[in-house]
Design an enzyme around this catalytic site. Structure first.
Site, PDB file in Angstrom:
ATOM      1  N   TRP A 197      49.831  42.127  51.809  1.00  0.00           N
ATOM      2  CA  TRP A 197      50.120  42.879  50.831  1.00  0.00           C
ATOM      3  C   TRP A 197      51.079  44.034  51.275  1.00  0.00           C
ATOM      4  CZ3 TRP A 197      48.820  48.103  49.869  1.00  0.00           C
ATOM      5  CH2 TRP A 197      49.057  48.553  48.542  1.00  0.00           C
ATOM      6  N   ASP A 364      52.773  48.201  31.809  1.00  0.00           N
ATOM      7  CA  ASP A 364      52.071  47.243  33.034  1.00  0.00           C
ATOM      8  C   ASP A 364      50.710  47.219  32.606  1.00  0.00           C
ATOM      9  OD1 ASP A 364      51.181  46.752  35.882  1.00  0.00           O
ATOM     10  OD2 ASP A 364      53.251  46.586  35.964  1.00  0.00           O
ATOM     11  N   ASP A 365      49.841  47.026  33.625  1.00  0.00           N
ATOM     12  CA  ASP A 365      48.297  46.872  33.494  1.00  0.00           C
ATOM     13  C   ASP A 365      47.700  47.931  32.507  1.00  0.00           C
ATOM     14  OD1 ASP A 365      45.838  46.005  33.750  1.00  0.00           O
ATOM     15  OD2 ASP A 365      45.961  45.952  35.970  1.00  0.00           O
ATOM     16  N   ARG A 441      38.867  42.248  43.333  1.00  0.00           N
ATOM     17  CA  ARG A 441      39.297  43.472  42.639  1.00  0.00           C
ATOM     18  C   ARG A 441      38.500  43.257  41.316  1.00  0.00           C
ATOM     19  NH1 ARG A 441      44.928  44.425  39.479  1.00  0.00           N
ATOM     20  NH2 ARG A 441      45.187  46.575  40.005  1.00  0.00           N
ATOM     21  N   ASP A 476      51.198  38.507  36.252  1.00  0.00           N
ATOM     22  CA  ASP A 476      50.434  38.829  37.579  1.00  0.00           C
ATOM     23  C   ASP A 476      49.463  37.806  38.072  1.00  0.00           C
ATOM     24  OD1 ASP A 476      50.055  40.514  39.755  1.00  0.00           O
ATOM     25  OD2 ASP A 476      49.960  42.243  38.653  1.00  0.00           O
ATOM     26  N   ASN A 478      46.314  38.534  40.830  1.00  0.00           N
ATOM     27  CA  ASN A 478      45.807  39.336  41.976  1.00  0.00           C
ATOM     28  C   ASN A 478      44.660  39.293  42.766  1.00  0.00           C
ATOM     29  OD1 ASN A 478      47.768  41.882  41.543  1.00  0.00           O
ATOM     30  ND2 ASN A 478      46.988  41.763  39.505  1.00  0.00           N
ATOM     31  N   CYS A 524      54.605  37.621  39.782  1.00  0.00           N
ATOM     32  CA  CYS A 524      54.286  38.659  40.413  1.00  0.00           C
ATOM     33  C   CYS A 524      52.722  38.275  41.052  1.00  0.00           C
ATOM     34  CB  CYS A 524      53.908  39.944  39.660  1.00  0.00           C
ATOM     35  SG  CYS A 524      53.173  41.468  40.527  1.00  0.00           S
ATOM     36  N   ASP A 546      54.562  45.193  46.327  1.00  0.00           N
ATOM     37  CA  ASP A 546      54.281  46.538  45.671  1.00  0.00           C
ATOM     38  C   ASP A 546      54.713  47.704  46.634  1.00  0.00           C
ATOM     39  OD1 ASP A 546      53.052  45.702  43.483  1.00  0.00           O
ATOM     40  OD2 ASP A 546      50.917  45.506  44.408  1.00  0.00           O
TER      41      ASP A 546
HETATM   42  C1  DGJ Z   1      49.856  44.220  40.969  1.00  0.00           C
HETATM   43  C2  DGJ Z   1      50.925  44.471  40.719  1.00  0.00           C
HETATM   44  O1  DGJ Z   1      51.879  43.894  41.880  1.00  0.00           O
HETATM   45  C3  DGJ Z   1      51.801  45.741  40.330  1.00  0.00           C
HETATM   46  O2  DGJ Z   1      53.091  45.769  40.228  1.00  0.00           O
HETATM   47  C4  DGJ Z   1      50.921  46.034  39.076  1.00  0.00           C
HETATM   48  O3  DGJ Z   1      51.325  45.136  38.055  1.00  0.00           O
HETATM   49  C5  DGJ Z   1      49.289  45.881  39.434  1.00  0.00           C
HETATM   50  N1  DGJ Z   1      49.015  44.563  39.999  1.00  0.00           N
HETATM   51  C6  DGJ Z   1      48.657  46.201  38.185  1.00  0.00           C
HETATM   52  O4  DGJ Z   1      47.293  45.832  38.210  1.00  0.00           O
END
Ligand code: DGJ
Length: 724
Positions: A197, A364-365, A441, A476, A478, A524, A546
């Protein structure tokens, strides 16, 4: 023009500058040559290497009929004693043996699709042909078609296979790679990316030893850790000279790319779905297609190889209107406010961004469910009415009225345990019955092997796109996968999980991109954790990392550029001190290094100081006027930001050049340095737009563009040149 030439037992595949030659020996499909273009003559002598293990006493070789020294195009398990295996099958008799012999071939004009998988494509009029070589195991009746798509004008060949069980009993695939290239060793180095990351795609180069080299991901996605490609370069290959072969997989899941050097000095370079945690059941008459392996050769060094990949990915992997259309200059609000915003925040950002000349504003989020932090609401894709009181439609109207497009963030493959969706459908989670799934997360993954879940994911995004004028989606992802299991699949199918997940994801992405052709989808995965050719088929740009610090980005984008075009890498100017590193870098440096990507911003526009606003307006104007250079031009890496004092890049499009530089290390004495440019017309007279200085192309390539930073002591001093 001979794209595919077949004579006697030889297959010769030609691109503009390369040839790939194979021959059929006793039914085994063997590799003869891959490299610089050969004439269309008889290459039979190349195949006269001892196929079986050699010995001074020739009669002994008859007693040692192993294929260890053979250059097999698709080695079956058990056939080759000590080298690579491309396919392994659990036969109905319990053995794993596969013995594939050629029995037929045919040529397709253009390129067939690969069922359910992303892949490069040919358009009408393209010089593309596909050779299908049919092989089978005469005893088990396993049939394998080996496909070779030849992109003549791109210097690219792509490979994949389709495996069919023509036997009477069910079998299980234990390994099904996309392709293998075997060749004699020539002191190769292996070049690959590793990362994590905020530090994606760092380059590593090391000699290929007999212990071999592997780039592998088993965490369910192509990952931050090991990007799915591998380059073999001769020791003396540099950025601009020497030979290199690259392979890259069009796949976003578990993968394994490997280079293996046998004691007979045979290199086997292969790529495909990782065989770890992979099983696929094939009943009678069923088939399985592998993902596509994209292969290229260049004798113009690593930059030549990168440009071959860039050209193919930009033009024949990326699809949709944004393949060719100018990408909008976007401003993403994540670093501006994280989860802390209301509709007023967005409206005032829109006012300010519109004044700067930004074209697309991205929320965004945090716009949905009850999401004020990362602990809740994934899966509840209805607007958060406490935050966006006016509603999404009205907010969209407001943003549009300012002349901006609106985009939003989704993380559709996930569910928060604290969500309405989880309460309603706990069985939709990727999990093992009876075990508590691990949260990462605070989130769980949805089970995309289940078509009902895929339909839900499709509908969640489609409903928002249908009811609002949202013109951009950031998709996204994550977390990594864990607790692989499904309440939908039966126990025999559990080994198919990882690949079935990818098929589910690709199905959803295919439907969405087809039904909303005017929406720009951006990939993403916690930054650039799923940056691969597979995703680029659906999302023509991907958030690279990021880490938005220009200095760090100069390395990350440099590493990413080995395979992926700059126009596919989203790169944003962010605020200083930088949120990830705390570093302060000038406006110029931040802007110039966001040019080596799809350009945008990641900051609160209303907080930009007045003195910087003019700079930004001018810069956006400059970007818009020159977007074709960045989207269509050739990109050259002119320095290595990891080891050199400067990060320097160059774009060339027709007779226009942009060069960008940032000093990474300031010394007490900064000497003059001359940047040798690449790819110019040697006789053309180029003019520096600012100084008016005129240079001929060969001067710029041989002597270079003089850079004198002696007087400037600022850290991260940056400069850009425009020549035409
Ligand atoms: C991870 C992404 O890489 C960020 O740019 C952002 O969108 C966050 N997630 C939001 O939770």
């Amino acid at each position: 023009m001979n794209i595919i030439k077949i004579t006697n037992n030889q297959f010769q595949l030609n691109t503009k500058s390369t040839s790939y030659v194979m021959h059929n020996e006793n039914g085994f499909l063997c590799h003869s040559y891959y490299g610089k273009r050969l004439p269309d003559c008889d290459h039979n002598y190349m195949s006269k290497r001892p196929m079986y293990r050699g010995s001074a006493q020739s009669n002994m070789s008859k007693n040692l009929p192993t294929l260890d020294n053979a250059l097999l195009e698709y080695p079956g398990f058990g056939e080759v004693g000590i080298t690579a295996t491309a396919i392994e099958v659990l036969n109905s008799d319990g053995t794993n043996f596969v013995d594939l012999r050629v029995f037929d071939y045919c040529i397709h004009n253009g390129k067939p699709k690969i069922d359910g998988l992303p892949a490069s494509y040919a358009e009408d009029g393209d010089n593309v042909q596909t050779l299908e070589i049919k092989t089978k195991d005469a005893i088990s009746k396993v049939e394998v078609s080996l496909f070779y798509a030849v992109f003549y004008d791109y210097d690219v060949i792509t490979r994949w296979v389709k495996i069919t069980n023509n036997g009477e009993k069910a079998i299980t695939l234990l390994r099904a790679l996309s392709g293998n290239i075997a060749f004699d060793n020539r002191n190769y180095d292996v070049i690959s990316n590793f990362g994590t990351w905020a530090r994606e795609r760092q380059i590593e180069r090391a000699p290929l030893l007999h212990t071999g080299s592997v780039v592998e991901s088993n965490c369910g996605s192509s990952s931050h850790y090991a990007n799915p490609f591998m380059i073999m370069a001769e020791h003396n290959t540099t950025e601009n000279s020497g030979e290199a072969i690259g392979i890259a997989l069009a796949y976003s899941g578990n993968h394994k790319m490997s280079a293996n050097l046998s004691i007979y000095n045979v290199v086997n370079l292969s790529g495909g779905i990782s065989p770890d945690n992979f099983r696929w059941n094939l009943n009678q008459s069923e088939s399985f297609s592998t993902p596509e392996l994209v292969i290229s050769f260049s004798d113009n060094g690593l930059n030549g190889l990168s440009q071959n990949f860039h050209k193919l990915i930009k033009n024949r992997v990326c699809r949709g209107i944004y393949r060719d259309k100018k990408r909008p200059v976007l401003l993403n609000l994540w670093e501006a406010c994280y989860f802390d915003f209301t509709d007023d925040t967005i409206k005032s950002a829109a006012d300010s961004a519109a004044d700067l000349g930004v074209e697309l504003l991205v929320i965004d989020d945090g716009w949905f469910g009850k999401r004020d932090n990362d602990r809740t609401s994934l899966g509840d894709w209805n607007v958060n009415a406490d935050k966006i009181k006016c509603g999404l439609e009205s907010l969209c109207d407001y943003v549009n009225s300012k002349g901006l497009m609106l985009g939003i963030w989704f993380e559709p493959e996930m569910v928060s345990p604290e969500s309405e969706l989880f309460k309603k459908h706990p069985e939709w989670v990727m999990q093992i019955n009876g075990r508590k799934p691990t949260e990462t997360r605070y989130q769980l993954m949805l089970d995309l092997t289940n078509p009902e879940v895929c339909d839900f994911v499709y509908k969640s995004v489609a409903d928002v796109l249908k009811t609002t004028n949202i013109e951009y989606v950031k998709w996204d992802y994550n977390r990594t996968m864990a607790h692989i299991g499904s309440s939908y699949l039966n126990p025999e199918q559990m080994g198919e999980y990882y690949h079935r997940y990818m098929l589910g994801l690709y199905d959803v992405l295919e439907r969405l991109t087809a039904d909303f052709p005017n929406v720009l989808f951006e990939g993403c995965a916690s930054g650039g954790g799923r940056f691969d050719i597979g995703m680029l088929y659906y999302t023509p740009q991907i958030w690279t990392s990021d880490d938005t610090d220009a200095v760090e980005r100069s390395e990350i984008q440099y590493g990413t550029s080995l395979i992926y075009p700059m126009s596919c890498q989203s790169a944003h100017v962010s605020a200083c001190p930088n949120h990830q590193t705390g570093r302060t870098v000038s406006m110029q440096a931040r802007h110039i290094f966001a040019l080596t990507g799809s350009f945008g911003y990641e900051l609160a526009p209303e907080k930009i100081e007045e003195k910087d606003r003019e700079y930004i307006k001018e810069f956006i104007k400059f970007y818009n006027e020159n977007f074709d250079i960045f989207q269509k031009g050739k990109y050259y890496r002119l320095s290595n930001p990891k080891t050199d004092d400067y990060a320097i890049f160059e774009y060339v499009y027709e007779k226009r050049i942009i060069v960008g530089l940032m000093r990474l290390k300031t010394h007490a004495l900064n000497f003059q340095t001359n940047i040798k440019l690449q790819g110019l017309d040697p006789n053309y007279i180029y003019t520096d737009k600012v100084s008016g200085e005129r240079y001929c192309g060969s001067q710029l390539m041989q002597f270079g563009l003089p850079v004198n930073t002696c007087r400037n002591k600022n850290d991260f001093y940056a400069k850009m040149w425009e020549l035409y």
